[in-house]
Enzyme design. Structure first.
Site, PDB file in Angstrom:
ATOM      1  N   ASP A  74     -26.837  43.655  -9.473  1.00 54.33           N
ATOM      2  CA  ASP A  74     -25.404  43.521  -8.862  1.00 54.33           C
ATOM      3  C   ASP A  74     -24.792  42.876  -9.891  1.00 54.33           C
ATOM      4  OD1 ASP A  74     -23.808  41.720  -7.642  1.00 54.33           O
ATOM      5  OD2 ASP A  74     -25.230  40.364  -6.609  1.00 54.33           O
ATOM      6  N   ASN A 101     -18.181  52.303 -11.806  1.00 51.19           N
ATOM      7  CA  ASN A 101     -18.119  52.962 -10.872  1.00 51.19           C
ATOM      8  C   ASN A 101     -18.340  51.259  -9.649  1.00 51.19           C
ATOM      9  OD1 ASN A 101     -17.877  54.636  -8.349  1.00 51.19           O
ATOM     10  ND2 ASN A 101     -19.681  54.387  -8.283  1.00 51.19           N
ATOM     11  N   TYR A 171      -7.606  44.025  -2.478  1.00 45.48           N
ATOM     12  CA  TYR A 171      -8.081  45.267  -2.919  1.00 45.48           C
ATOM     13  C   TYR A 171      -6.808  46.078  -4.050  1.00 45.48           C
ATOM     14  CZ  TYR A 171     -10.699  49.804  -3.576  1.00 45.48           C
ATOM     15  OH  TYR A 171     -10.762  51.385  -3.884  1.00 45.48           O
ATOM     16  N   LYS A 175      -7.614  46.924  -7.715  1.00 41.34           N
ATOM     17  CA  LYS A 175      -7.401  47.586  -8.641  1.00 41.34           C
ATOM     18  C   LYS A 175      -7.043  48.283 -10.096  1.00 41.34           C
ATOM     19  CE  LYS A 175     -11.731  50.305  -7.123  1.00 41.34           C
ATOM     20  NZ  LYS A 175     -12.630  50.473  -7.917  1.00 41.34           N
ATOM     21  N   VAL A 204     -11.249  59.277  -0.290  1.00 41.95           N
ATOM     22  CA  VAL A 204     -12.646  60.110  -0.232  1.00 41.95           C
ATOM     23  C   VAL A 204     -13.555  59.534   0.208  1.00 41.95           C
ATOM     24  CG1 VAL A 204     -14.346  61.081  -1.899  1.00 41.95           C
ATOM     25  CG2 VAL A 204     -12.597  59.902  -3.179  1.00 41.95           C
TER      26      VAL A 204
HETATM   27  N1  LIG Z   1     -13.673  56.310  -1.189  1.00 44.78           N
HETATM   28  C1  LIG Z   1     -12.637  56.446  -1.305  1.00 44.78           C
HETATM   29  O1  LIG Z   1     -11.365  56.299  -0.071  1.00 44.78           O
HETATM   30  C2  LIG Z   1     -12.111  55.335  -3.017  1.00 44.78           C
HETATM   31  C3  LIG Z   1     -10.845  55.855  -3.849  1.00 44.78           C
HETATM   32  C4  LIG Z   1     -10.287  55.072  -4.150  1.00 44.78           C
HETATM   33  C5  LIG Z   1     -11.455  54.246  -5.353  1.00 44.78           C
HETATM   34  N2  LIG Z   1     -12.346  54.514  -4.923  1.00 44.78           N
HETATM   35  C6  LIG Z   1     -13.691  53.395  -6.148  1.00 44.78           C
HETATM   36  O2  LIG Z   1     -14.578  54.621  -5.822  1.00 44.78           O
HETATM   37  C7  LIG Z   1     -16.144  53.289  -6.153  1.00 44.78           C
HETATM   38  C8  LIG Z   1     -16.894  54.133  -5.387  1.00 44.78           C
HETATM   39  O3  LIG Z   1     -16.928  53.914  -3.973  1.00 44.78           O
HETATM   40  P1  LIG Z   1     -17.448  54.633  -2.789  1.00 44.78           P
HETATM   41  O4  LIG Z   1     -16.188  55.606  -2.511  1.00 44.78           O
HETATM   42  O5  LIG Z   1     -18.631  55.835  -3.322  1.00 44.78           O
HETATM   43  O6  LIG Z   1     -17.951  54.462  -2.253  1.00 44.78           O
HETATM   44  P2  LIG Z   1     -19.323  53.508  -1.526  1.00 44.78           P
HETATM   45  O7  LIG Z   1     -20.063  54.484  -1.267  1.00 44.78           O
HETATM   46  O8  LIG Z   1     -19.561  52.482  -0.968  1.00 44.78           O
HETATM   47  O9  LIG Z   1     -20.478  52.966  -3.076  1.00 44.78           O
HETATM   48  C9  LIG Z   1     -19.568  52.259  -3.856  1.00 44.78           C
HETATM   49  C10 LIG Z   1     -21.205  51.877  -4.440  1.00 44.78           C
HETATM   50  O10 LIG Z   1     -21.114  50.524  -5.526  1.00 44.78           O
HETATM   51  C11 LIG Z   1     -22.078  50.103  -5.524  1.00 44.78           C
HETATM   52  N3  LIG Z   1     -21.792  48.291  -5.140  1.00 44.78           N
HETATM   53  C12 LIG Z   1     -21.346  47.259  -4.518  1.00 44.78           C
HETATM   54  N4  LIG Z   1     -21.065  45.912  -4.765  1.00 44.78           N
HETATM   55  C13 LIG Z   1     -22.110  46.351  -6.128  1.00 44.78           C
HETATM   56  C14 LIG Z   1     -22.689  45.614  -6.944  1.00 44.78           C
HETATM   57  N5  LIG Z   1     -22.067  43.760  -5.864  1.00 44.78           N
HETATM   58  N6  LIG Z   1     -23.258  45.599  -7.225  1.00 44.78           N
HETATM   59  C15 LIG Z   1     -23.573  46.671  -7.890  1.00 44.78           C
HETATM   60  N7  LIG Z   1     -23.410  47.528  -7.094  1.00 44.78           N
HETATM   61  C16 LIG Z   1     -22.442  47.558  -5.879  1.00 44.78           C
HETATM   62  C17 LIG Z   1     -22.802  50.002  -3.575  1.00 44.78           C
HETATM   63  O11 LIG Z   1     -24.430  49.859  -4.102  1.00 44.78           O
HETATM   64  P3  LIG Z   1     -25.211  48.487  -3.184  1.00 44.78           P
HETATM   65  O12 LIG Z   1     -24.488  48.298  -1.927  1.00 44.78           O
HETATM   66  O13 LIG Z   1     -26.576  49.435  -3.885  1.00 44.78           O
HETATM   67  O14 LIG Z   1     -25.156  48.052  -4.173  1.00 44.78           O
HETATM   68  C18 LIG Z   1     -22.645  51.520  -4.068  1.00 44.78           C
HETATM   69  O15 LIG Z   1     -23.132  52.308  -4.628  1.00 44.78           O
HETATM   70  C19 LIG Z   1     -15.738  52.090  -5.937  1.00 44.78           C
HETATM   71  O16 LIG Z   1     -15.570  51.587  -6.998  1.00 44.78           O
HETATM   72  C20 LIG Z   1     -14.234  52.121  -5.489  1.00 44.78           C
HETATM   73  O17 LIG Z   1     -13.280  51.629  -5.532  1.00 44.78           O
HETATM   74  C21 LIG Z   1     -13.004  55.091  -3.758  1.00 44.78           C
END
Ligand SMILES: NC(=O)c1ccc[n+]([C@@H]2O[C@H](COP(=O)([O-])OP(=O)(O)OC[C@H]3O[C@@H](n4cnc5c(N)ncnc54)[C@H](OP(=O)(O)O)[C@@H]3O)[C@@H](O)[C@H]2O)c1
Length: 243
Positions: A74, A101, A171, A175, A204
């Site tokens: 975590d 990430n 958020y 970032k 995404v």
């Molecule tokens: N999707 C978009 O549109 C988008 C756009 C720009 C940037 N991003 C960034 O991309 C990254 C990945 O997001 P995603 O879109 O792939 O979303 P996602 O599918 O919800 O994945 C988020 C990941 O972060 C992990 N996580 C969350 N809180 C955590 C914690 N306290 N400790 C460890 N792991 C944690 C989750 O794992 P667990 O729940 O198993 O811990 C999960 O594996 C993030 O930083 C997000 O801000 C996303």
């Protein structure tokens, strides 16, 4: 034929946070596909069951050339992060590439209605978690090459860190902090052989919006009906081309 990226990755140890889903999961597969003969992957997140499934899927697809270590972590828990390197088996301790990430968004509230709990969890994960992870892994990178250092740190920011939007005040601020921290570190590491970059994906389609709407999938799906999201492939390829 071995590509330039696959040559650079050969024999490396990659640690990815938030590898249980979305961009992190996809990035893990992409690293494995690009260095199938010799690579070590440390996959971390809170959902260890998902990580174990992903590890098995990677080994099934790629073969035994890629060693995968699922580790429950975590990032918002400083003790968990502080003790991480000590808990890794010896062959996984020297991390060459850190992909910061793990991250999340909670809610769409505007000030003054933003829940204190949501503010705290977003900063604890996206900012403090990323900084603590970097500080946990960096000492090992700095020691290499007789003190000249070696390694790559890839921080996943967001376009939201550059262009804030209504209902995303916290958020977007987290970032922007990732971007700013990355820039400071790049200056601090200028005389080393450690590279640090921030990748800012656009929208995404992952579980990101499901988490934002506290598990409400209908609300999450509605996000993507107006604006078609990027495909995951584009997002993880960005992480690889950074190397
Ligand atoms: N999707 C978009 O549109 C988008 C756009 C720009 C940037 N991003 C960034 O991309 C990254 C990945 O997001 P995603 O879109 O792939 O979303 P996602 O599918 O919800 O994945 C988020 C990941 O972060 C992990 N996580 C969350 N809180 C955590 C914690 N306290 N400790 C460890 N792991 C944690 C989750 O794992 P667990 O729940 O198993 O811990 C999960 O594996 C993030 O930083 C997000 O801000 C996303």
């Amino acid at each position: 034929m071995a590509t330039a990226v696959s040559k650079r990755l050969h024999g490396k140890t990659i640690l990815i946070t938030g590898a249980s889903s979305g961009i992190g999961r996809s990035t893990a597969f992409e690293f494995a596909r690009n260095s199938p003969k010799e690579l070590k992957l440390i996959l971390t997140a809170r959902r260890i069951d998902c990580l174990c499934e992903i590890a098995a899927e990677i080994i099934k697809e790629i073969g035994a050339g890629v060693k995968v270590l699922p580790v429950q972590l975590d990032v918002s828990n400083p003790d968990d992060v502080r003790t991480l390197v000590g808990r890794l088996p010896a062959e996984f301790k020297e991390v060459d590439v850190l992909v910061n990430n793990a991250g999340l968004v909670r809610g769409v509230a505007k000030a003054p209605e933003i829940l204190e709990e949501d503010i705290n969890v977003m900063f604890a994960t996206n900012v403090n978690g990323l900084i603590n992870m970097t500080q946990a892994i960096l000492p090992g990178m700095l020691k290499r090459n007789n003190g000249a250092g070696a390694g790559d740190i890839i921080n996943i920011g967001s376009i939201a860190g550059r262009e804030p939007y209504v209902g995303g005040g916290i958020y977007c601020a987290t970032k922007a902090a990732v971007r700013s921290f990355t820039k400071s570190m790049r200056k601090e590491l200028i005389s080393t052989r450690i590279r640090i970059i921030c990748i800012d994906p656009g929208q995404v389609e992952t579980d990101f919006s499901v988490v934002r709407f506290y598990g409400d999938k209908e609300k999450a799906n509605a996000v993507y009906t107006q604006v078609p999201p990027n495909h995951l492939e584009k997002a993880h390829i960005l992480a690889l081309t950074a190397l």
